[in-house]
Design an enzyme around this catalytic site. Structure first.
Site, short mmCIF file in Angstrom:
data_model
loop_
_atom_site.label_atom_id
_atom_site.label_comp_id
_atom_site.label_asym_id
_atom_site.label_seq_id
_atom_site.Cartn_x
_atom_site.Cartn_y
_atom_site.Cartn_z
N ASP A 35 39.43 66.33 15.01
CA ASP A 35 38.32 65.62 14.38
C ASP A 35 38.89 64.65 13.35
O ASP A 35 39.79 64.98 12.58
CB ASP A 35 37.36 66.62 13.71
CG ASP A 35 36.02 65.99 13.38
OD1 ASP A 35 35.01 66.36 14.00
OD2 ASP A 35 35.98 65.11 12.48
N ASN A 96 26.46 70.83 18.05
CA ASN A 96 25.22 70.23 17.57
C ASN A 96 24.56 69.45 18.70
O ASN A 96 25.25 68.77 19.47
CB ASN A 96 25.52 69.29 16.40
CG ASN A 96 26.14 70.03 15.22
OD1 ASN A 96 25.69 71.12 14.88
ND2 ASN A 96 27.17 69.45 14.63
N HIS A 109 30.17 68.02 22.67
CA HIS A 109 31.42 68.48 22.08
C HIS A 109 31.16 69.80 21.38
O HIS A 109 30.07 70.05 20.87
CB HIS A 109 31.99 67.46 21.09
CG HIS A 109 31.02 66.97 20.06
ND1 HIS A 109 30.03 66.06 20.34
CD2 HIS A 109 30.88 67.26 18.74
CE1 HIS A 109 29.33 65.81 19.25
NE2 HIS A 109 29.82 66.54 18.27
N HIS A 111 32.87 71.98 18.22
CA HIS A 111 33.81 71.97 17.11
C HIS A 111 34.44 73.36 17.06
O HIS A 111 33.71 74.36 17.08
CB HIS A 111 33.10 71.77 15.77
CG HIS A 111 32.32 70.50 15.64
ND1 HIS A 111 32.71 69.47 14.81
CD2 HIS A 111 31.14 70.10 16.18
CE1 HIS A 111 31.81 68.48 14.85
NE2 HIS A 111 30.85 68.85 15.69
P1 DGP Z 1 28.52 65.93 15.47
O1 DGP Z 1 27.82 65.76 14.16
O2 DGP Z 1 28.49 67.37 15.94
O3 DGP Z 1 28.05 64.95 16.53
O4 DGP Z 1 30.07 65.65 15.17
C1 DGP Z 1 30.74 64.49 15.48
C2 DGP Z 1 32.15 64.60 14.93
O5 DGP Z 1 32.94 63.55 15.46
C3 DGP Z 1 32.28 64.51 13.42
O6 DGP Z 1 32.81 65.75 12.92
C4 DGP Z 1 33.26 63.38 13.15
C5 DGP Z 1 33.90 63.16 14.50
N1 DGP Z 1 34.24 61.79 14.80
C6 DGP Z 1 33.43 60.70 14.67
N2 DGP Z 1 34.07 59.59 15.11
C7 DGP Z 1 35.30 60.01 15.53
C8 DGP Z 1 36.42 59.33 16.10
O7 DGP Z 1 36.42 58.12 16.31
N3 DGP Z 1 37.50 60.10 16.40
C9 DGP Z 1 37.54 61.46 16.19
N4 DGP Z 1 38.64 62.11 16.52
N5 DGP Z 1 36.50 62.12 15.66
C10 DGP Z 1 35.40 61.40 15.33
#
Ligand code: DGP
Length: 126
Positions: A35, A96, A109, A111
């Site tokens: 993340d 989520n 996804h 986490h």
């Molecule tokens: P959610 O709220 O469950 O949809 O979480 C989305 C997650 O994605 C959040 O913890 C931050 C992560 N995230 C957002 N943009 C990027 C990205 O460009 N690269 C990566 N590796 N993670 C990202």
């Protein structure tokens, strides 16, 4: 209402190689990567490569091969990150979905959060 998938979401771009990521594990049907905004010492996101918006979408529409691959990948990542109950002190697995689930990226996804005590499961909403 039917599921609709936006192929311009950030994780679709990661899957197409348009945005870099720090890959933890890649399999035929799944990708695990770190993340960008970690909320615990271990914070890995695991996505299926197919166009599924949420866990319920995936569970109802994915093939058996995709579901098996995804589930096994989650287990392998827990093992690799040293948080599985086989190797470590545990983790929290979160997925989520939608507005009430406060989903930011509309590609399924989970986490995996760990390597610290995660506190109570759900904070009281404001
Ligand atoms: P959610 O709220 O469950 O949809 O979480 C989305 C997650 O994605 C959040 O913890 C931050 C992560 N995230 C957002 N943009 C990027 C990205 O460009 N690269 C990566 N590796 N993670 C990202």
């Amino acid at each position: 209402m039917s599921y609709s998938y936006d192929d311009q979401n950030i994780f679709a771009k990661i899957l197409r190689g348009e945005i870099p990521n720090t890959t933890v594990l890649e399999t035929e049907h799944s990708l695990a990567f770190r993340d960008l905004y970690p909320q615990a010492p271990t914070h890995v996101l695991i996505i299926p490569k197919g166009p599924y918006v949420s866990y319920d979408h995936f569970a109802s529409a994915a093939s058996d091969a995709e579901i098996i691959d995804y589930t096994r990948t989650i287990g392998k990542v827990c093992e690799m990150e040293g948080v599985s109950l086989n190797a470590g002190d545990g983790y929290r697995l979160i997925s989520n979905a939608g507005a009430h689930g406060v989903q930011e990226v509309p590609h399924l996804h989970v986490h995996i959060l760990g390597a610290r005590h995660m506190g109570r499961m759900v904070a009281k909403a404001e």
